[in-house]
Design a protein around this motif. Structure first.
Motif, PDB file in Angstrom:
ATOM      1  N   LEU A  54       8.523   5.602   7.494  1.00  0.00           N
ATOM      2  CA  LEU A  54       7.414   5.571   8.444  1.00  0.00           C
ATOM      3  C   LEU A  54       6.611   4.276   8.307  1.00  0.00           C
ATOM      4  CD1 LEU A  54       5.901   7.199  10.612  1.00  0.00           C
ATOM      5  CD2 LEU A  54       4.479   8.108   8.783  1.00  0.00           C
ATOM      6  N   ALA A  55       6.371   3.843   7.049  1.00  0.00           N
ATOM      7  CA  ALA A  55       5.641   2.589   6.842  1.00  0.00           C
ATOM      8  C   ALA A  55       6.424   1.402   7.400  1.00  0.00           C
ATOM      9  CB  ALA A  55       5.362   2.388   5.356  1.00  0.00           C
ATOM     10  N   LEU A  56       7.739   1.420   7.232  1.00  0.00           N
ATOM     11  CA  LEU A  56       8.557   0.342   7.797  1.00  0.00           C
ATOM     12  C   LEU A  56       8.498   0.347   9.322  1.00  0.00           C
ATOM     13  CD1 LEU A  56      11.818   0.118   5.690  1.00  0.00           C
ATOM     14  CD2 LEU A  56      10.210  -1.701   6.199  1.00  0.00           C
ATOM     15  N   LEU A  57       8.537   1.519   9.913  1.00  0.00           N
ATOM     16  CA  LEU A  57       8.450   1.586  11.372  1.00  0.00           C
ATOM     17  C   LEU A  57       7.098   1.083  11.869  1.00  0.00           C
ATOM     18  CD1 LEU A  57      10.186   4.930  12.384  1.00  0.00           C
ATOM     19  CD2 LEU A  57      10.956   2.599  12.810  1.00  0.00           C
ATOM     20  N   LEU A  58       6.040   1.469  11.171  1.00  0.00           N
ATOM     21  CA  LEU A  58       4.705   1.027  11.589  1.00  0.00           C
ATOM     22  C   LEU A  58       4.481  -0.451  11.307  1.00  0.00           C
ATOM     23  CD1 LEU A  58       2.508   4.029  10.398  1.00  0.00           C
ATOM     24  CD2 LEU A  58       3.188   3.467  12.737  1.00  0.00           C
ATOM     25  N   ALA A  97       0.837  -1.206   0.000  1.00  0.00           N
ATOM     26  CA  ALA A  97       0.000   0.000   0.000  1.00  0.00           C
ATOM     27  C   ALA A  97       0.872   1.257   0.000  1.00  0.00           C
ATOM     28  CB  ALA A  97      -0.919  -0.004   1.220  1.00  0.00           C
ATOM     29  N   THR A  98       2.008   1.198   0.666  1.00  0.00           N
ATOM     30  CA  THR A  98       2.940   2.322   0.635  1.00  0.00           C
ATOM     31  C   THR A  98       3.488   2.520  -0.777  1.00  0.00           C
ATOM     32  OG1 THR A  98       3.547   1.870   2.923  1.00  0.00           O
ATOM     33  CG2 THR A  98       5.049   3.243   1.654  1.00  0.00           C
ATOM     34  N   GLY A  99       3.766   1.439  -1.476  1.00  0.00           N
ATOM     35  CA  GLY A  99       4.206   1.536  -2.872  1.00  0.00           C
ATOM     36  C   GLY A  99       3.139   2.192  -3.745  1.00  0.00           C
ATOM     37  N   ILE A 100       1.882   1.837  -3.499  1.00  0.00           N
ATOM     38  CA  ILE A 100       0.785   2.477  -4.236  1.00  0.00           C
ATOM     39  C   ILE A 100       0.729   3.963  -3.903  1.00  0.00           C
ATOM     40  CG2 ILE A 100      -1.731   2.566  -4.435  1.00  0.00           C
ATOM     41  CD1 ILE A 100      -1.710  -0.505  -4.087  1.00  0.00           C
ATOM     42  N   TRP A 110      11.853  12.938  -3.435  1.00  0.00           N
ATOM     43  CA  TRP A 110      12.537  11.742  -2.958  1.00  0.00           C
ATOM     44  C   TRP A 110      12.723  11.763  -1.441  1.00  0.00           C
ATOM     45  CZ3 TRP A 110      12.239   7.501  -5.316  1.00  0.00           C
ATOM     46  CH2 TRP A 110      12.136   7.478  -6.698  1.00  0.00           C
ATOM     47  N   LEU A 111      12.882  12.942  -0.882  1.00  0.00           N
ATOM     48  CA  LEU A 111      12.951  13.016   0.589  1.00  0.00           C
ATOM     49  C   LEU A 111      11.609  12.643   1.215  1.00  0.00           C
ATOM     50  CD1 LEU A 111      15.093  16.243   1.119  1.00  0.00           C
ATOM     51  CD2 LEU A 111      15.756  13.869   1.565  1.00  0.00           C
ATOM     52  N   VAL A 112      10.522  13.128   0.621  1.00  0.00           N
ATOM     53  CA  VAL A 112       9.185  12.773   1.134  1.00  0.00           C
ATOM     54  C   VAL A 112       8.933  11.282   0.942  1.00  0.00           C
ATOM     55  CG1 VAL A 112       6.719  13.083   0.715  1.00  0.00           C
ATOM     56  CG2 VAL A 112       8.200  15.071   0.885  1.00  0.00           C
ATOM     57  N   ALA A 113       9.307  10.753  -0.237  1.00  0.00           N
ATOM     58  CA  ALA A 113       9.107   9.322  -0.490  1.00  0.00           C
ATOM     59  C   ALA A 113       9.907   8.471   0.492  1.00  0.00           C
ATOM     60  CB  ALA A 113       9.502   8.990  -1.933  1.00  0.00           C
ATOM     61  N   ALA A 114      11.136   8.868   0.765  1.00  0.00           N
ATOM     62  CA  ALA A 114      11.951   8.119   1.736  1.00  0.00           C
ATOM     63  C   ALA A 114      11.332   8.206   3.122  1.00  0.00           C
ATOM     64  CB  ALA A 114      13.375   8.661   1.743  1.00  0.00           C
ATOM     65  N   GLY A 115      10.815   9.365   3.488  1.00  0.00           N
ATOM     66  CA  GLY A 115      10.165   9.512   4.789  1.00  0.00           C
ATOM     67  C   GLY A 115       8.919   8.657   4.906  1.00  0.00           C
TER      68      GLY A 115
END
Length: 159
Positions: A58-62, A15-18, A49-54
């Motif tokens: 965040l998705a990885l942390l959650l 879903a983060t990829g979407i 790219w900074l927003v995408a990395a963030g």
């Protein structure tokens, strides 16, 4: 890590990829609509790219407390691929229609504001200068009658 946790993490990262695909398409429409110069485009690319990395962080942390595993990469790529294959074209069309609608709405609001605020001021200024213009025209006509221009010089043929 339990299998159900891995599946939930996979779905969250997909879903983060979407979401990243949606953000990128929105950015593409912005860039296509405004056509900024290369320096602004470069800065905007960096910000994307900074927003995408963030967002991915965040998705990885959650999803799994930041554990970076191979299935996370597969899930992200799968989410982006599914989005671009199934929804990107429709989302781009919808986003461009929204941009055009916002542009038309902005032009309409601008015209209404000009009609409400600028036109009355313009009319009041013109009306306040009308007596001066009228008097100036009358004075000019009177002055031309009273003081005709001098006659043109006569040319004497050479002898």
């Amino acid at each position: 890590m339990e299998f159900s946790t891995q599946v939930n993490t996979f779905l969250l990262i997909a879903a983060t990829g979407i979401l990243l695909g949606v953000l990128f398409d929105t950015y593409r429409v912005f860039r296509g609509y405004f056509r900024p110069p290369w320096l602004i485009t470069s800065v905007a690319d960096l910000l994307y790219w900074l927003v995408a990395a963030g967002v991915a962080f965040l998705a990885l942390l959650l999803g799994n407390w930041g554990e970076l595993r191979f299935y996370v990469f597969i899930a992200m790529i799968t989410g982006v691929a599914v989005y671009y294959r199934l929804a990107s074209r429709h989302f781009l069309t919808l986003t461009m229609m929204v941009f055009k609608l916002i542009g038309r709405l902005w032009r309409t609001i601008k015209r209404v504001l000009v009609f409400i605020f600028v036109k009355p001021v313009h009319l009041v200024v013109r009306a306040s200068f009308f007596p001066f213009r009228y008097t100036g025209r009358k004075y000019s006509a009177w002055y031309k009658k009273r003081h005709p221009p001098p006659p043109p010089p006569e040319e004497v043929p050479p002898s």
